[in-house]
Design a protein around this motif. Sequence first.
Motif, short mmCIF file in Angstrom:
data_model
loop_
_atom_site.label_atom_id
_atom_site.label_comp_id
_atom_site.label_asym_id
_atom_site.label_seq_id
_atom_site.Cartn_x
_atom_site.Cartn_y
_atom_site.Cartn_z
N ILE A 35 56.46 4.71 -12.24
CA ILE A 35 57.92 4.06 -11.77
C ILE A 35 57.67 3.69 -10.32
O ILE A 35 58.66 2.55 -10.38
N GLY A 36 56.38 3.95 -9.68
CA GLY A 36 56.87 3.49 -8.31
C GLY A 36 56.51 2.16 -8.17
O GLY A 36 57.46 1.28 -7.35
N ASP A 37 55.53 2.06 -9.28
CA ASP A 37 55.14 0.38 -9.10
C ASP A 37 56.40 -0.39 -10.08
O ASP A 37 56.88 -1.84 -9.35
N MET A 38 57.44 -0.02 -11.09
CA MET A 38 58.04 -0.84 -11.35
C MET A 38 59.86 -1.37 -10.23
O MET A 38 60.10 -2.06 -10.61
N LEU A 39 59.41 -0.21 -10.09
CA LEU A 39 60.74 0.17 -8.41
C LEU A 39 60.85 -0.88 -7.75
O LEU A 39 61.47 -1.47 -7.23
N LEU A 177 70.59 -1.68 -8.38
CA LEU A 177 69.94 -2.35 -7.42
C LEU A 177 69.48 -3.35 -8.78
O LEU A 177 70.19 -3.48 -10.26
N LYS A 178 69.13 -4.27 -8.07
CA LYS A 178 68.94 -5.68 -8.27
C LYS A 178 67.60 -6.72 -7.94
O LYS A 178 66.94 -6.29 -7.57
N LYS A 179 67.14 -7.05 -9.20
CA LYS A 179 66.02 -7.73 -9.18
C LYS A 179 65.75 -8.87 -7.76
O LYS A 179 66.16 -9.23 -7.48
N SER A 183 60.77 -11.70 -8.10
CA SER A 183 59.63 -10.60 -8.29
C SER A 183 59.18 -11.48 -9.93
O SER A 183 58.71 -10.94 -11.33
N THR A 184 59.79 -12.54 -10.41
CA THR A 184 59.14 -12.71 -11.78
C THR A 184 58.21 -14.35 -11.73
O THR A 184 57.86 -14.67 -10.96
N PRO A 185 56.86 -13.49 -12.73
CA PRO A 185 54.99 -14.03 -11.83
C PRO A 185 55.94 -15.12 -13.39
O PRO A 185 55.96 -15.92 -13.72
N SER A 186 54.67 -16.36 -12.68
CA SER A 186 55.10 -17.31 -13.47
C SER A 186 54.82 -17.62 -14.67
O SER A 186 53.79 -16.53 -15.29
N GLN A 187 54.90 -18.70 -15.41
CA GLN A 187 54.27 -18.71 -17.20
C GLN A 187 52.80 -17.89 -16.94
O GLN A 187 52.08 -18.94 -16.86
N PRO A 188 52.62 -17.45 -18.42
CA PRO A 188 51.42 -17.38 -18.31
C PRO A 188 50.60 -18.61 -19.13
O PRO A 188 51.54 -19.11 -19.98
N GLU A 216 62.30 -7.91 -24.27
CA GLU A 216 63.91 -8.25 -23.23
C GLU A 216 63.48 -8.07 -21.80
O GLU A 216 63.41 -9.22 -20.97
N GLU A 217 63.01 -6.91 -22.05
CA GLU A 217 62.00 -6.73 -20.11
C GLU A 217 61.36 -7.86 -19.94
O GLU A 217 60.76 -8.26 -18.46
N LEU A 218 60.48 -8.24 -20.55
CA LEU A 218 59.00 -8.78 -20.32
C LEU A 218 59.82 -10.55 -20.61
O LEU A 218 58.85 -11.14 -19.78
#
Length: 228
Positions: A35-39, A177-179, A183-188, A216-218
């Motif tokens: 939970i902490g990692d996701m937040l 809460l807002k992202k 926080s979005t990683p680069s396209q693999p 959707e989350e991914l």
Amino acid sequence: MTKIVLDAGHGGTDSGAVGNGLREKDLTLNIVKKIGDMLKDYEGVEIIYTRTDDRFIELSERAAIANRAGADFFLSVHINAGGGTGFESYIYNGNVSSATIAYQNVIHAEIVKAINVTDRGKKRANYAVLRETKMPAILIENLFIDNANDAAKLKSEQFLQQIAYGHVQGIVKAFGLKKKVNSTPSQPQQKVSDGKLYRVQVGAFSDRKNAERLAEELKKKGYPAIIV
């Protein structure tokens, strides 16, 4: 800044419930860390843990940690026992704020959606961590450790991830809460060798809706996701 206290139930000499080769104290710490990692992906959130390792902490001290920090929300994560099945949530059975009731409604609903198990309902109890905290507080009981079917789910890291995801989605909705922008990683990059393309499976579900939520989350995180 929204201060959220994450409380992993039991620990140290207090193993909590045990059954089917599992210990409650281990599962709660695993879920809380997830939970902490996701937040961390959200703006304006400060995460405070009552414990991050296998140690014993008195119930009154858990509440005191939250009170000293001036926290906005307290979440205590547990695993149930007693031969039942499914998920339930608790708030204090005395006087509580309207915010506490609202947060329970939202978070409970999101966890139910995420893990697709028997909903045992929203309840109230005179638990110390709910009674002694000065902010809205919820205690969650995630499945039954002494139920073979529930335990089989709890042995799956992917299922524990879904439990954590449900908690996080509830908190996100409850507090608006807002992202984080970054926080979005680069396209693999997909590497092709000898004409072969290798993919990594990140989930397997009996309910397509759960698969769609994870996909959707991914995608929001920048990863291409397909459902097969």
